[in-house]
Design a protein around this motif. Structure first.
Motif, PDB file in Angstrom:
ATOM      1  N   ALA A  79     -39.674  15.143  -5.737  1.00  0.00           N
ATOM      2  CA  ALA A  79     -38.851  14.405  -4.774  1.00  0.00           C
ATOM      3  C   ALA A  79     -37.370  14.510  -5.125  1.00  0.00           C
ATOM      4  O   ALA A  79     -36.523  14.654  -4.238  1.00  0.00           O
ATOM      5  CB  ALA A  79     -39.292  12.951  -4.734  1.00  0.00           C
ATOM      6  N   MET A  80     -37.051  14.433  -6.407  1.00  0.00           N
ATOM      7  CA  MET A  80     -35.647  14.590  -6.810  1.00  0.00           C
ATOM      8  C   MET A  80     -35.118  15.961  -6.423  1.00  0.00           C
ATOM      9  O   MET A  80     -34.018  16.088  -5.853  1.00  0.00           O
ATOM     10  CB  MET A  80     -35.512  14.383  -8.320  1.00  0.00           C
ATOM     11  N   LEU A 124     -34.407   6.328  -5.621  1.00  0.00           N
ATOM     12  CA  LEU A 124     -35.273   7.109  -6.498  1.00  0.00           C
ATOM     13  C   LEU A 124     -34.627   7.271  -7.870  1.00  0.00           C
ATOM     14  O   LEU A 124     -35.278   7.082  -8.908  1.00  0.00           O
ATOM     15  CB  LEU A 124     -35.568   8.471  -5.873  1.00  0.00           C
ATOM     16  N   LEU A 169     -37.705  13.094   4.079  1.00  0.00           N
ATOM     17  CA  LEU A 169     -37.170  14.452   4.126  1.00  0.00           C
ATOM     18  C   LEU A 169     -38.031  15.357   5.007  1.00  0.00           C
ATOM     19  O   LEU A 169     -37.572  16.428   5.425  1.00  0.00           O
ATOM     20  CB  LEU A 169     -37.077  15.039   2.723  1.00  0.00           C
ATOM     21  N   VAL A 176     -39.316   9.233  -0.324  1.00  0.00           N
ATOM     22  CA  VAL A 176     -38.254  10.242  -0.183  1.00  0.00           C
ATOM     23  C   VAL A 176     -38.806  11.501   0.480  1.00  0.00           C
ATOM     24  O   VAL A 176     -38.215  12.043   1.426  1.00  0.00           O
ATOM     25  CB  VAL A 176     -37.646  10.576  -1.567  1.00  0.00           C
ATOM     26  N   GLY A 220     -34.647  16.185  -2.716  1.00  0.00           N
ATOM     27  CA  GLY A 220     -33.485  15.422  -2.288  1.00  0.00           C
ATOM     28  C   GLY A 220     -32.182  16.125  -2.617  1.00  0.00           C
ATOM     29  O   GLY A 220     -31.251  16.163  -1.798  1.00  0.00           O
ATOM     30  N   LEU A 250     -32.948   8.413  -1.671  1.00  0.00           N
ATOM     31  CA  LEU A 250     -32.717   9.243  -2.853  1.00  0.00           C
ATOM     32  C   LEU A 250     -31.968   8.452  -3.923  1.00  0.00           C
ATOM     33  O   LEU A 250     -32.280   8.552  -5.117  1.00  0.00           O
ATOM     34  CB  LEU A 250     -31.934  10.489  -2.449  1.00  0.00           C
ATOM     35  N   ILE A 255     -24.570  10.564  -7.291  1.00  0.00           N
ATOM     36  CA  ILE A 255     -25.880  11.188  -7.460  1.00  0.00           C
ATOM     37  C   ILE A 255     -25.812  12.351  -8.446  1.00  0.00           C
ATOM     38  O   ILE A 255     -26.733  12.548  -9.250  1.00  0.00           O
ATOM     39  CB  ILE A 255     -26.440  11.641  -6.095  1.00  0.00           C
ATOM     40  N   ARG A 304     -32.232   8.780   4.328  1.00  0.00           N
ATOM     41  CA  ARG A 304     -32.588   9.773   3.318  1.00  0.00           C
ATOM     42  C   ARG A 304     -31.699   9.624   2.076  1.00  0.00           C
ATOM     43  O   ARG A 304     -32.182   9.676   0.943  1.00  0.00           O
ATOM     44  CB  ARG A 304     -32.454  11.181   3.901  1.00  0.00           C
TER      45      ARG A 304
END
Length: 271
Positions: A136-137, A241, A270, A266, A140, A238, A119, A234
């Motif tokens: 969202a990124m 995503l 979260l 996401v 995450g 991610l 990631i 989760r």
């Protein structure tokens, strides 16, 4: 589901056989595929294709298996019978391999430790994003800073044999039962991670959505598994995503708006 690997093999089908030719012998896929066929054949016959022959030493390894009847669950409207049959197939596969045999099976690729390492690279390389996707990124990545998700299977959580791919296209419904195909990412895993693989795979919601509460409600998970399931969901959401954000806009593999829908998933997971 461990990386962006869209073309890893070629498929040839006859009336009763499937011939799978792998692109390379160096990545272990053919070996995992053969092992993933032979283990169910020995311990849960009928759940997966029968292994017929193989040449793992070839430059492009070949695995030949029986051809199963059935319709892939991906993209179909799943009712109570289909959800129940999918749960039964997963439970049977998880329970199939005896502990003594399972201990000799290598861990599957794409477990949390590997994904956590990837990631960071994806976050640096993904094209610039704004709005919901960026939010969202960031959420995450912030979550990862305090997540207690361990790299391996935590002590006290039983290990299982996992097929390694949550794509519902790999689960065939023949009208009475579900059987499993595609074991190139299979190996030793745990139930929570394998179930999260299915619920968070893009194929479980982008077309006809899997009823996640109904599906997961079939499994009697211990408290530690329930905690791990939430964390794995989760993490995998991610991962998806970032994978979807890196899709080529000139040659998209999913409908328009999929990455935005994934961003909303996401954020929901979260909380």
């Amino acid at each position: 589901m461990s990386a962006v690997r869209w073309v890893t093999h070629g498929i040839e089908m006859t009336a009763g056989r499937v011939i799978k030719r792998f692109a390379s012998r160096d990545d272990g896929r053919a070996e995992r595929e053969w092992r993933g066929l032979t283990l169910p054949s020995a311990h849960a016959p009928g759940l997966a294709p029968e292994p017929l022959e193989t040449d793992l030493a070839a430059e492009r390894p070949v695995v030949v298996m029986s051809r199963l009847a059935g319709v892939p669950l991906r993209g179909t409207v799943m009712g109570e019978r289909e959800h129940a049959a999918l749960g039964e197939a997963m439970a049977a596969l998880h329970q199939a391999v005896p502990p003594g045999v399972l201990r000799q099976v290598p861990p599957r690729p794409g477990l949390p430790g590997e994904l956590l390492g990837r990631i960071g690279g994806w976050a640096a390389d993904v094209p610039s994003r704004h709005g919901l996707v960026r939010r969202a990124m960031d959420a995450g990545l912030d979550w990862l800073q305090y997540s207690q998700l361990p790299a391996g299977v935590p002590r006290g959580i039983p290990e299982v044999f996992g097929p390694g791919d949550g794509n519902l296209a790999n689960y065939l419904w023949d009208g009475s039962r579900v059987r499993v195909v595609d074991f190139e990412d299979s190996g030793r895993s745990d139930r929570a991670f394998e179930l999260a693989e299915i619920t968070e795979h893009v194929g479980s919601w982008v077309e006809q959505p899997l009823d996640v509460p109904v599906f997961l409600g079939q499994f009697d998970l211990c408290p530690a598994e329930m905690v791990r399931l939430g964390e794995c969901r989760r993490l995998l959401a991610l991962v998806w995503l970032f994978l979807l954000a890196g899709d080529d806009p000139e040659h998209p593999r999913n409908p328009a708006g999929t990455v935005e829908r994934q961003a909303a998933r996401v954020l929901e997971l979260l909380g």
